[in-house]
Design a protein around this motif. Structure first.
Motif: not given
Length: 93
Positions: A58-75
């Motif tokens: 679950p930590i790995w999944i949360g980290g992956a979602i956070a990274k992808v979301g940050d990449l999409i959100f930031d540009g």
């Protein structure tokens, strides 16, 4: 291996907690993109101490979602690479 509903609920809560800590950590981000405080590291330690190896996925999944979301959100990736190139050129990295 069958997974119980309780294990899925725990995993979902761990992912949600990681994303919440990620959002808090991003509020402390400086102009350079570096965060002064990083709550997900403490959250990860607490989860691993409490749940052991069950908490890794679950930590790995949360980290992956956070990274992808940050990449999409930031540009786009292209924008971030252009910004990195500009910072390296200026010498402000």
């Amino acid at each position: 291996v069958p997974v119980s509903a309780t294990a899925l609920a725990e995993g979902g809560l761990i992912v949600a907690g990681y994303l919440l800590c990620f959002a808090v950590g991003m509020t402390f981000r400086l102009e350079t993109g570096i965060s002064v405080v990083w709550p997900p590291s403490g959250f990860t330690l607490a989860i691993l101490l409490r749940f052991g190896m069950r908490g890794i996925v679950p930590i790995w999944i949360g980290g992956a979602i956070a990274k992808v979301g940050d990449l999409i959100f930031d540009g786009s990736l292209r924008t971030q690479l252009a910004q990195l190139r500009a910072n390296l050129t200026k010498g402000s990295l």
